[in-house]
Structure formats: C-alpha cells, structure tokens
Design a protein around this motif. Structure first.
Motif, PDB file in Angstrom:
ATOM      1  N   GLU A  20      40.848  19.160 -35.977  1.00 23.93           N
ATOM      2  CA  GLU A  20      40.593  18.611 -34.642  1.00 23.93           C
ATOM      3  C   GLU A  20      40.089  19.656 -33.651  1.00 23.93           C
ATOM      4  O   GLU A  20      40.133  19.453 -32.452  1.00 23.93           O
ATOM      5  CB  GLU A  20      41.864  17.936 -34.105  1.00 23.93           C
ATOM      6  CG  GLU A  20      42.286  16.742 -34.949  1.00 23.93           C
ATOM      7  CD  GLU A  20      43.451  15.981 -34.351  1.00 23.93           C
ATOM      8  OE1 GLU A  20      43.609  16.016 -33.116  1.00 23.93           O
ATOM      9  OE2 GLU A  20      44.187  15.335 -35.125  1.00 23.93           O
ATOM     10  N   CYS A  25      39.431  25.379 -27.480  1.00 22.02           N
ATOM     11  CA  CYS A  25      38.403  24.376 -27.180  1.00 22.02           C
ATOM     12  C   CYS A  25      39.027  23.064 -26.716  1.00 22.02           C
ATOM     13  O   CYS A  25      38.543  22.424 -25.770  1.00 22.02           O
ATOM     14  CB  CYS A  25      37.513  24.136 -28.393  1.00 22.02           C
ATOM     15  SG  CYS A  25      36.403  25.508 -28.773  1.00 22.02           S
ATOM     16  N   ARG A  26      40.110  22.649 -27.360  1.00 27.00           N
ATOM     17  CA  ARG A  26      40.767  21.397 -26.967  1.00 27.00           C
ATOM     18  C   ARG A  26      41.330  21.486 -25.552  1.00 27.00           C
ATOM     19  O   ARG A  26      41.193  20.558 -24.746  1.00 27.00           O
ATOM     20  CB  ARG A  26      41.883  21.045 -27.948  1.00 27.00           C
ATOM     21  CG  ARG A  26      41.415  20.759 -29.359  1.00 27.00           C
ATOM     22  CD  ARG A  26      42.471  20.001 -30.162  1.00 27.00           C
ATOM     23  NE  ARG A  26      43.805  20.537 -30.050  1.00 27.00           N
ATOM     24  CZ  ARG A  26      44.311  21.483 -30.839  1.00 27.00           C
ATOM     25  NH1 ARG A  26      43.564  22.014 -31.818  1.00 27.00           N
ATOM     26  NH2 ARG A  26      45.546  21.915 -30.680  1.00 27.00           N
ATOM     27  N   GLU A  29      38.570  21.539 -22.857  1.00 23.62           N
ATOM     28  CA  GLU A  29      38.050  20.197 -22.640  1.00 23.62           C
ATOM     29  C   GLU A  29      39.041  19.344 -21.857  1.00 23.62           C
ATOM     30  O   GLU A  29      38.653  18.545 -21.000  1.00 23.62           O
ATOM     31  CB  GLU A  29      37.733  19.530 -23.986  1.00 23.62           C
ATOM     32  CG  GLU A  29      37.168  18.127 -23.879  1.00 23.62           C
ATOM     33  CD  GLU A  29      35.881  18.055 -23.056  1.00 23.62           C
ATOM     34  OE1 GLU A  29      35.580  16.960 -22.544  1.00 23.62           O
ATOM     35  OE2 GLU A  29      35.172  19.079 -22.920  1.00 23.62           O
ATOM     36  N   ALA A 254      49.177  18.400 -25.454  1.00 22.33           N
ATOM     37  CA  ALA A 254      47.815  18.874 -25.714  1.00 22.33           C
ATOM     38  C   ALA A 254      47.806  19.980 -26.763  1.00 22.33           C
ATOM     39  O   ALA A 254      46.785  20.211 -27.416  1.00 22.33           O
ATOM     40  CB  ALA A 254      47.176  19.374 -24.421  1.00 22.33           C
TER      41      ALA A 254
END
Length: 287
Positions: A20, A25-26, A29, A254
């Motif tokens: 994922e 990066c997650r 975003e 998250a």
C-alpha cells in the motif's frame, strides 16, 4: 538480529508490506487530503502521529521533568519511532537529539517531520539496532527511551550500549511497558506487537535488576499505570465515536491501518486487567 528486524518492520509498517505504499508517502498524502502542506507543518498538526506511546506529549513532558537540561544537551532517543519526543526535547529544552530506531520507515518519517516543522537542524535520525550502534563512546549526556525496551530481545546488550554511549554520570530517562502481576497471556495485537514473538516484556523487578547490573543507579521510579489507563480509555472512546464530518489530521490509524482500533482496545484491557503496567523513572551512570 535480521529476523528480529524483519518482524518489527512487518509489524510497524504492515500496510507497506501489503503493497500500500511507503509510510512517508501515505502520511504526506493524508496531510494533503486534510488541506495541509506536508512540507510546512506545526507540532500541533503532527501530534497524532509523532508520539506513539501511552500519554502522548503529556507523558513525554512528565518524563522530561526528571531531566537536567541545558541548551545544547546531547540526547540519544532510543526507539524514537516517528521522532516526536526528539522534537519535543529540541523545541522545548534546546537539546541536540539523535533518534535511533530499527524500523526504517519510522526513521524516514521522523526525518521528514523534523524538516517540515523546522527542527531538522536540532534533530537527526539513524536506522540501527539499539544494541549495536555505530556511535562513539561517551557521546551523550542523556539516554531517553519511551516504550521501546519491550521490543528488544537483547536487553543486556542494549543497556551495555547505553553505558558505553553515556558520559560518566550521564542519565537514563525511561518510560516503559512492563509485565504486570496478572500472568494471563496478553490480548493481542497491541501497538508494539501482533504476536508474542515481537513482545519482550520484563517485570519491574527484572528491569530494575538489569539496570543495576549494567552500572546504573536508580534516582526515581514511579508506577504511572493509572494515568496511562485513563488516557487510553479516553482515546478508545474517541476512536469508537462518530467519524469527523470532513478530512481529519492523520492519527495512528494512518500508520497501522484499521487494526489500530483493536490494538488500542486490547492495550486498554491489558492495562485494566493488570497484564501490563507502565513505569516512569530516572537512573544515572555510575563512574
């Protein structure tokens, strides 16, 4: 230790293991979705992801009250995670902090968050095994460690490394999860472990004994379980409530995914049942 590192990376960065995308990066975003610039963030905006231990920033400030801080104090933050305590010590006490963690994804996130909050010049981060760091002798006045020893199978090696890295008379500030009096197996997963193989809880007595054997003298030690349980109960209620109407700032979900909701409930239940307890203390290195 490669297998130990693999297990911890698989636990703490499980979403990346499933393809994922990287944790950095997650999270970047997630900040964009919440209407924030991921390269210009405040310490309040990152509070939900930067201190992954019971009590959050309040627990770090409580531990910091046991310290003897001078501007420029050299601190090693062991098991630094995403770097929240490192940034707090730099921002509020003027310390120069090096954070070390075996989880590469956390080191990447810590480096990004320090740059984004303007603390990149006072905090640095290193991916390494806490029992075998590439750091010079007597490089620090303080060793800082919050909720990390319970992930470390070689505690004797870690404590020997702390003694090597501290100046004579240097201090250890520790906020740690230990085994409670209830011998029942832990309800899993919890934030630090998905399986028993990742969890290395010690009893309070064993921890105190090992620190003494490693050359550290106890200065202060308090059981702060009740405060930690109250904090976890409050957050479990919040996590189980209605979702926010709009995009929210990133929190532990998250990082860990939806399984964090189960982790949080299990941690609450383990605390309430006496299967784990929380200690806060200070030691100094004998000459």
């Amino acid at each position: 230790m490669k297998e130990h590192s693999r297990r911890l990376n698989a636990h703490y960065d499980a979403l990346a293991e499933r393809g994922e995308g990287s944790l950095t990066c997650r999270l970047r975003e997630a900040y964009r979705v919440a209407g924030r610039d991921p390269d210009r963030l405040t310490l309040d905006e990152i509070a939900g992801i930067d201190q992954l231990h019971l009590g959050g920033r309040g627990a770090s400030r409580s531990l910091a009250a046991l310290g003897e801080w001078q501007p420029g104090s050299r601190v090693l933050d062991v098991g630094c995670g995403t770097g929240g305590a490192s940034r707090l010590l730099a921002d509020e006490f003027g310390c120069e902090v090096l954070g070390v963690d075996i989880t590469a994804a956390f080191v990447d996130v810590a480096t990004w968050l320090s740059a984004a909050t303007g603390l990149g010049d006072k905090t640095r981060f290193l991916c390494a095994d806490a029992a075998r760091t590439p750091l010079p002798d007597a490089a620090f006045e303080t060793i800082w460690c919050q909720h990390a020893l319970m992930n470390m199978p070689d505690v004797a090696g870690v404590l020997a490394e702390w003694r090597r890295l501290l100046v004579p008379g240097g201090r250890v500030l520790l906020h740690e999860v230990v085994a409670g009096d209830n011998p029942e197996p832990l309800a899993l997963p919890v934030p630090w472990a998905s399986t028993p193989a990742e969890s290395h809880l010690q009893t309070r007595e064993t921890l105190e004994s090992r620190l003494a054997e490693a050359g550290f003298r106890l200065e202060a030690l308090e059981d702060v379980t009740e405060a930690a349980l109250a904090w976890r109960q409050k957050h479990s209620r919040r996590e189980g409530g209605e979702p926010p109407a709009g995009p929210a700032l990133p929190g532990p979900v998250a990082i860990f995914g939806e399984r964090f909701l189960t982790m949080g409930r299990n941690l609450r239940d383990n605390l309430a049942a006496g299967r784990v307890r929380i200690l806060e203390g200070a030691w100094h290195r004998l000459e």
